[in-house]
Design a protein around this motif. Sequence first.
Motif, mmCIF file in Angstrom:
data_model
loop_
_atom_site.group_PDB
_atom_site.id
_atom_site.type_symbol
_atom_site.label_atom_id
_atom_site.label_comp_id
_atom_site.label_asym_id
_atom_site.label_seq_id
_atom_site.Cartn_x
_atom_site.Cartn_y
_atom_site.Cartn_z
ATOM 1 N N ASP A 160 5.422 10.913 -1.003
ATOM 2 C CA ASP A 160 5.062 9.510 -1.217
ATOM 3 C C ASP A 160 5.232 8.737 0.082
ATOM 4 O OD1 ASP A 160 4.522 9.906 -3.934
ATOM 5 O OD2 ASP A 160 6.636 9.637 -4.450
ATOM 6 N N PHE A 161 4.228 7.914 0.400
ATOM 7 C CA PHE A 161 4.215 7.135 1.636
ATOM 8 C C PHE A 161 3.990 5.664 1.332
ATOM 9 C CE2 PHE A 161 2.909 11.373 2.842
ATOM 10 C CZ PHE A 161 3.551 11.595 4.043
ATOM 11 N N VAL A 162 4.507 4.825 2.226
ATOM 12 C CA VAL A 162 4.228 3.393 2.186
ATOM 13 C C VAL A 162 3.779 2.988 3.589
ATOM 14 C CG1 VAL A 162 6.666 2.796 2.655
ATOM 15 C CG2 VAL A 162 5.136 1.086 1.653
ATOM 16 N N ILE A 163 2.764 2.153 3.657
ATOM 17 C CA ILE A 163 2.315 1.656 4.960
ATOM 18 C C ILE A 163 3.242 0.533 5.380
ATOM 19 C CG2 ILE A 163 0.439 0.515 6.204
ATOM 20 C CD1 ILE A 163 -1.508 2.069 4.408
ATOM 21 N N MET A 164 3.788 0.681 6.593
ATOM 22 C CA MET A 164 4.715 -0.318 7.133
ATOM 23 C C MET A 164 4.138 -0.872 8.423
ATOM 24 S SD MET A 164 8.418 1.192 6.106
ATOM 25 C CE MET A 164 9.118 -0.440 6.234
ATOM 26 N N GLU A 165 4.371 -2.179 8.638
ATOM 27 C CA GLU A 165 3.793 -2.858 9.790
ATOM 28 C C GLU A 165 4.835 -3.676 10.542
ATOM 29 O OE1 GLU A 165 -0.602 -3.630 7.835
ATOM 30 O OE2 GLU A 165 0.814 -5.306 7.881
ATOM 31 N N LEU A 166 4.615 -3.759 11.847
ATOM 32 C CA LEU A 166 5.450 -4.593 12.718
ATOM 33 C C LEU A 166 4.532 -5.488 13.521
ATOM 34 C CD1 LEU A 166 8.242 -5.232 13.988
ATOM 35 C CD2 LEU A 166 7.758 -3.434 15.662
ATOM 36 N N ALA A 167 4.668 -6.796 13.373
ATOM 37 C CA ALA A 167 3.880 -7.751 14.164
ATOM 38 C C ALA A 167 4.478 -7.789 15.573
ATOM 39 C CB ALA A 167 3.915 -9.124 13.530
ATOM 40 N N LEU A 168 3.608 -7.743 16.566
ATOM 41 C CA LEU A 168 4.070 -7.744 17.960
ATOM 42 C C LEU A 168 3.557 -8.977 18.668
ATOM 43 C CD1 LEU A 168 3.546 -3.950 18.683
ATOM 44 C CD2 LEU A 168 5.713 -5.112 18.346
ATOM 45 N N ASN A 169 2.964 -8.823 19.833
ATOM 46 C CA ASN A 169 2.480 -9.950 20.642
ATOM 47 C C ASN A 169 1.415 -10.746 19.904
ATOM 48 O OD1 ASN A 169 3.964 -9.125 23.073
ATOM 49 N ND2 ASN A 169 2.573 -7.387 23.063
ATOM 50 N N ARG A 221 0.844 -1.202 0.000
ATOM 51 C CA ARG A 221 0.000 0.000 0.000
ATOM 52 C C ARG A 221 0.877 1.249 0.000
ATOM 53 N NH1 ARG A 221 -3.388 -2.244 4.906
ATOM 54 N NH2 ARG A 221 -1.245 -2.769 5.364
ATOM 55 N N ILE A 222 0.908 1.922 -1.138
ATOM 56 C CA ILE A 222 1.697 3.137 -1.337
ATOM 57 C C ILE A 222 0.737 4.230 -1.774
ATOM 58 C CG2 ILE A 222 3.561 4.183 -2.691
ATOM 59 C CD1 ILE A 222 4.730 1.329 -2.983
#
Length: 141
Positions: free
Chosen positions: A127-136, A119-120
């Motif tokens: 310009d942006f990109v959606i970034m994710e970090l999986a946690l608990n 998703r940009i």
Amino acid sequence: MVQVEQIFPSLTWRIRHEVMYPDRPFDFVKLKEDFEGIHFGLYADHKLTGVVSLFQEGTIYQFRKLAVLTAAQKMGYGAQLLQYVIDFCKIQKATKLWCNARVNAKEFYVKFGFQATDRIFSKDGLDFVIMELALNKIEEK
């Protein structure tokens, strides 16, 4: 001496404006959700030097407007703020932390384990990109 503390939303605005959108009106940096979020300030030698805002929806958190004063950039303050937010989210039992990262800053977030999504988008000429970090992980019963 560096210290991170929770701060009032209004304390984030000056740094957001100065660092992220200096050519825009001051009110441009205020988010309608600011008073629903949690805001952190990084103090270097007792001076507010960096800010970040955190917003929660269930077990998913989004951080926004991570900014460090220009004169204090490349000193690790942004990394300290982001690590603080990650640790805070883990304590809150968040399952995911995400952000709209400027495309030119994507590698900074990758160092912390964030993964770019497909998703940009463009907004306000950036310009942006959606970034994710999986946690608990949610414990299954």
